[in-house]
Every structure is written in C-alpha cells, then in structure tokens.
Design an enzyme around this catalytic site. Structure first.
Site, PDB file in Angstrom:
ATOM      1  CG  ASP A  57      -2.270   0.559   1.039  1.00 59.08           C
ATOM      2  OD1 ASP A  57      -1.660   1.888   1.079  1.00 59.08           O
ATOM      3  OD2 ASP A  57      -2.915   0.531   1.300  1.00 59.08           O
ATOM      4  CG  HIS A 126      -8.754  -2.871  -1.521  1.00 63.90           C
ATOM      5  ND1 HIS A 126      -9.968  -2.145  -2.278  1.00 63.90           N
ATOM      6  CD2 HIS A 126      -8.424  -2.373  -0.943  1.00 63.90           C
ATOM      7  CE1 HIS A 126      -9.676  -1.600  -1.435  1.00 63.90           C
ATOM      8  NE2 HIS A 126      -9.969  -1.263  -0.677  1.00 63.90           N
ATOM      9  CG  HIS A 128      -6.685  -2.341   3.924  1.00 66.90           C
ATOM     10  ND1 HIS A 128      -5.816  -0.932   3.386  1.00 66.90           N
ATOM     11  CD2 HIS A 128      -7.691  -2.293   3.553  1.00 66.90           C
ATOM     12  CE1 HIS A 128      -6.760  -0.407   2.588  1.00 66.90           C
ATOM     13  NE2 HIS A 128      -7.861  -1.054   2.556  1.00 66.90           N
TER      14      HIS A 128
END
Ligand code: 5GP
Ligand code: ZN
Length: 163
Positions: A57, A126, A128
């Site tokens: 990220d 998505h 994390h």
C-alpha cells in the site's frame, strides 16, 4: 449505476495460463487497481498468480501494509463469486504470514472495507494485511456497546431473513 465494463486482457504471471482472456469483461477502464493488474500503474509487487495480485500500500498504516486483490474487477466482497472469493481468501494466510515474519510483528489484521461509508476509497475488492505491534496505536477506537434486552434476537432474525 454500475459503470460500463471494457474488454481487456489481464497480463498473467510469466509461464502461466491467463484466467482472463482477451475479450472478456473482467476489468474496468476507470479503476486504478485494474490498471495495476495490466501493468499500466507501477506497484511494489509482493506476490502474483493467476487469481490475485498483492502489493504494498502506498499509504501504509504500518510497515509492510499489503493489499491483496483479485485480478478480476469486483467492487465489493459480495459481488465476487464464491469460487473466486475462496481462491482469493486462500492466498491471504500465506501472504499475511510472510508480512508478519518479515516485519517481525506480533500479529496482523485483515481488513476489507466495503462501501464509501466503511472507508472503501478504491472500488475494486481488496484485502488489507496490516502488521501489528503492541503500542502501535492502530485501530485504537473500537466503539463496542451492549444490546438492549431482546434486540440481539430481533437483529439476528432480520439478518437471517436476508440471507
Ligand atoms: P480502501 O480505503 O479503499 O480500503 O483502501 C485503498 C488503499 O489503496 C488505501 O490504503 C490507499 O493507500 C491505497 N492506494 C490508493 N492508491 C494507490 C496507489 O496508487 N498505489 C498503491 N500501492 N496503493 C494505493
Ligand atoms: Zn478494478
């Protein structure tokens, strides 16, 4: 209203068969994560196979903060067909273990924001992976409360009706 889909080939990792063929509708023209899948936006890649792409990220909340995405475009968790979702989730443990070991962390969170109100800024599903250490201050606020009498059963019934 969902935006129109475009036809585009997804680059497979070298020496493997693509799961997304030319002419299929699995990618969105206006999606930054789809652009990463096809190599139009640079990423710091952690892992790639036919189904998923994992990369760091760009705005981490802890070192090693990794995003794991299906290569095909789905907006939310419940938009992703269960077979593909199962394949994506089956990669999470291996990647989370690697992030945790590499960052020498004590634990990790796996987080999937769905909808703008829940913090989803990129509308491509998505997960994390966030390495955690004591005192890191991440997720300091968890506003738990208790149900009033009877409410827990009423809510459970309402949810079950919507399954
Ligand atoms: P969300 O808030 O949608 O759950 O998470 C989206 C994540 O994507 C954010 O943590 C954000 O930092 C990350 N992100 C947004 N744009 C880029 C980018 O161009 N490159 C990378 N590597 N991450 C990005
Ligand atoms: Zn996308």
């Amino acid at each position: 209203m969902p935006k129109p889909m475009v036809n585009r080939k997804v680059n497979p990792p070298s020496n493997s068969k693509p799961i997304v063929e030319v002419g299929s509708e699995m990618s969105r023209d206006d999606c930054i994560f789809c652009k990463m899948v096809v190599g139009q936006i640079p990423i710091t890649k952690i892992y790639e196979d036919q189904v998923v792409l994992a990369f760091l990220d760009i705005g981490p909340i802890s070192d090693g903060h990794t995003l794991v995405i299906p290569k095909q475009h789905f907006e939310k968790l419940h938009d992703c067909p269960s077979e593909i979702l199962g394949q994506v989730c089956s990669r999470l443990g291996k990647i989370a273990k690697a992030v945790t070991k590499a960052m020498n962390s004590e634990g990790y969170n796996v987080l999937c924001n769905n909808g703008r109100i829940a913090g989803q800024l990129v509308e491509h599903l998505h997960f994390h992976i966030i390495a955690r250490n004591s005192g890191d201050g991440v997720f300091n606020r968890w506003p738990a409360y208790k149900y009033e009498d009877g409410k827990i059963d009423a809510i459970a019934a309402k949810i079950r009706k919507n399954l």
